[in-house]
Structure formats: C-alpha cells, structure tokens
Scaffold this motif. Structure first.
Motif, PDB file in Angstrom:
ATOM      1  N   ARG A  46     -85.502  27.817 -17.882  1.00  0.00           N
ATOM      2  CA  ARG A  46     -85.076  28.765 -18.428  1.00  0.00           C
ATOM      3  C   ARG A  46     -84.096  29.479 -17.966  1.00  0.00           C
ATOM      4  O   ARG A  46     -83.914  29.557 -16.518  1.00  0.00           O
TER       5      ARG A  46
ATOM      6  N   THR B 170     -81.910  33.041 -17.039  1.00  0.00           N
ATOM      7  CA  THR B 170     -81.860  34.497 -17.211  1.00  0.00           C
ATOM      8  C   THR B 170     -80.839  35.218 -16.480  1.00  0.00           C
ATOM      9  O   THR B 170     -80.238  34.434 -15.803  1.00  0.00           O
TER      10      THR B 170
ATOM     11  N   ALA C  14     -83.632  37.198 -20.529  1.00  0.00           N
ATOM     12  CA  ALA C  14     -83.270  35.968 -21.070  1.00  0.00           C
ATOM     13  C   ALA C  14     -81.668  36.000 -21.526  1.00  0.00           C
ATOM     14  O   ALA C  14     -81.319  37.075 -22.181  1.00  0.00           O
TER      15      ALA C  14
ATOM     16  N   THR D 173     -79.434  27.453 -24.892  1.00  0.00           N
ATOM     17  CA  THR D 173     -80.556  28.021 -24.702  1.00  0.00           C
ATOM     18  C   THR D 173     -80.771  28.761 -25.928  1.00  0.00           C
ATOM     19  O   THR D 173     -79.980  29.164 -26.809  1.00  0.00           O
TER      20      THR D 173
ATOM     21  N   THR E 210     -85.251  32.832 -26.247  1.00  0.00           N
ATOM     22  CA  THR E 210     -85.933  33.492 -25.160  1.00  0.00           C
ATOM     23  C   THR E 210     -85.236  32.789 -23.892  1.00  0.00           C
ATOM     24  O   THR E 210     -85.796  32.909 -22.642  1.00  0.00           O
ATOM     25  N   GLY E 211     -84.174  32.168 -23.888  1.00  0.00           N
ATOM     26  CA  GLY E 211     -83.518  31.367 -22.672  1.00  0.00           C
ATOM     27  C   GLY E 211     -83.832  30.066 -22.397  1.00  0.00           C
ATOM     28  O   GLY E 211     -83.441  29.634 -21.321  1.00  0.00           O
ATOM     29  N   ASP E 212     -84.729  29.584 -23.260  1.00  0.00           N
ATOM     30  CA  ASP E 212     -85.258  28.219 -22.772  1.00  0.00           C
ATOM     31  C   ASP E 212     -84.463  27.224 -23.355  1.00  0.00           C
ATOM     32  O   ASP E 212     -83.715  27.418 -24.241  1.00  0.00           O
TER      33      ASP E 212
ATOM     34  N   ASP F 247     -84.814  25.870 -13.657  1.00  0.00           N
ATOM     35  CA  ASP F 247     -84.675  27.495 -13.840  1.00  0.00           C
ATOM     36  C   ASP F 247     -83.670  27.994 -12.970  1.00  0.00           C
ATOM     37  O   ASP F 247     -83.473  27.749 -11.872  1.00  0.00           O
TER      38      ASP F 247
END
Length: 280
Positions: free
Chosen positions: A33, A35, A41, A62, A65-67, A105
């Motif tokens: 993820r 951020t 996000a 991404t 949700t930033g994933d 992350d």
C-alpha cells in the motif's frame, strides 16, 4: 486443415495446459500500500519493478485505496520505484520469494524540493495476512548457511523438523514423515508411500538452487499436491542480463561431527571436500 496438422495443434494445446500450472507455481509475488506521510491513500502511483531476472520491468499502478500487486514474479531481488506527480520518488529493494506473496508498503512525501529517496532496508518476510506455516530461503542464505552439497540437507532448515532413524520414512515436521512432498522446479520427486526424496531419479546439487520454499502442516492440502507433513519446493538458477560467476571450496573434517550415542554408537570417519566454479 489436414488431420496431421490438426493432431499437432491438439497436442500443443494439451502441452500448454499441462505446463502452465507448473510455471505458475514457480513464481512469487509482491504487494503493498502506498500512502502519503499523513497516512492517506495515494491512488494512481506508478509502481515499477526492475530486476536482472526479467528482460524488462514490470509496471502497475495503485488503486483507489493505494493498494498494488505484482503477481507471477520470477524469484529474485527487485528494485521497486514509486512515482507520482507532485510527490517525492521513493525506491525500495525487495525479494520475491518462491510461492510467497510479500508486502512492501511505502509512504511518499510532498516534493518540496527535487530529490529521490532510496530505502535500503529489506521488507519483512512475514506474511501478516496468512496463517500458513511457511518460510523461504534465498540464494544468499543457502550459500552462507552451513550445509553440504546434497539437496536433502535443505530440509534441516525446516522449523521443528525431527529426524527418524527409520530410513524408510522421511523426517517429521508436525505430522507423519510419510506425508512429506519434495518438489524440484515444481516437479514431484518424492518416493511414493515413504515421504523421502527419490534420490534414484533426482538428486540435484545445492549450487543449482536459487530459492527454497517450505510449507508445513498440510497448509496446501488441495488436489494432488497435498502434504500432511511438509512440502518443500525449489527453483533452479536461471540466466540474467549480466555475467555472474562464483568459485568455492568446502571442507568437512571427521572431527567436526560429534559421535552419536544411544542404542548404537556411531562415529563419523569420513573426510570430504567440495570444489565448484561456474560462470554464465
């Protein structure tokens, strides 16, 4: 289309269907993820993964949700770059482990000045999203750990493994040693019914192995790949886009091995040595 050409087409399709599942399981994956520094996000971040084991980089972005996720990666070390307009560029180093999905992350700061941030810390190998008892070894770990040249010695690194003096059954790692499964590049090389390595048909050298993946306790008890004890799989070394080589010499002296006591008094009386060199 002639009957001969039609038959060849059918055989090619069947071969592809049979080989593709083997190829698919001999890879790893990275996910994570992205951020901002305040924890919000960041969608639309370009994630680029480069490695010598790939002919060209893998790129993804991404989601809301930033994933992000990079599936089906050839096992190896990757340099991952995260870029987004108005944010600082961040570079991370991560290792794709055979049959594992590791998390990477990152947090991006606002690009107040033009600069790149390079994080050299390795990502954790603990999968916080799975309860499976699994672990992996990289090329560097296999080379640095004190083992012999035999493939079967890799099972000594399995946590909680217990050897059985009965040579007709494999070592126990939480269940019967008869349920162990040994894989080499996705091919099952287990001796049927006994749970031991079929050394008559396959006994590779550790120098040929790039990574090792171990799953314990029937965590993958599905289809015909089930293993009530443990399942150990390996992937062999492959070529990259740069020349590499190594030379090594190892010695095993009989005085380095303690005498075994118990029902039988066993003494190790053999001196062994190994020399190897390769370039490619």
């Amino acid at each position: 289309m002639t009957s001969k050409l039609w038959n060849r087409s059918i055989w090619c399709c069947l071969l592809f269907v049979a080989v593709f599942p083997l190829f698919a399981q001999q890879t790893g994956a990275l996910h994570g993820r992205v951020t901002a520094t305040d924890g919000s996000a960041l969608p639309g971040v370009t994630v680029e993964a480069r490695s010598n084991v790939l002919p060209q980089p893998r790129v993804t972005t991404t989601d809301l949700t930033g994933d992000y996720r990079l599936p089906a990666l050839v096992p190896g070390t990757y340099t991952i770059t995260y870029t987004l307009a108005g944010m600082q560029t961040v570079t991370r180093t991560a290792t794709a482990i055979l049959q594992q999905d590791n998390a990477v992350d990152v947090a991006l700061g606002v690009a107040g000045v033009s600069e790149n941030i390079t994080v050299t810390a390795q990502s954790t190998l603990v999968n916080r999203e799975s309860t499976a008892l699994q672990s992996g070894l990289t090329t560097e770990q296999i080379r640095e750990l004190p083992i012999t040249q035999n493939y079967s010695d890799l099972q000594k690194f399995i946590p909680g493994v217990m050897y059985n003096p009965d040579t007709f059954r494999g070592p126990s790692a939480g269940a019967s040693g008869q349920d162990n499964v040994y894989m080499f590049d996705g091919v099952n090389i287990t001796m049927p019914l006994f749970g031991i390595l079929n050394s008559n048909s396959a006994d590779p050298n550790n120098h040929d192995i790039a990574q090792v993946s171990v799953v314990r306790g029937g965590a993958k008890a599905i289809d015909f790949d089930r293993a009530g004890g443990f399942q150990i799989d390996t992937v062999t070394k492959s070529g990259t886009n740069k020349f590499t080589g190594e030379a090594s010499y190892e010695v095993l002296n009989k005085n380095m091995v303690a005498n075994q006591s118990g029902a039988q008094l066993l003494t190790y009386n053999t001196d062994r040595s190994w020399a190897s060199a390769n370039i490619g």
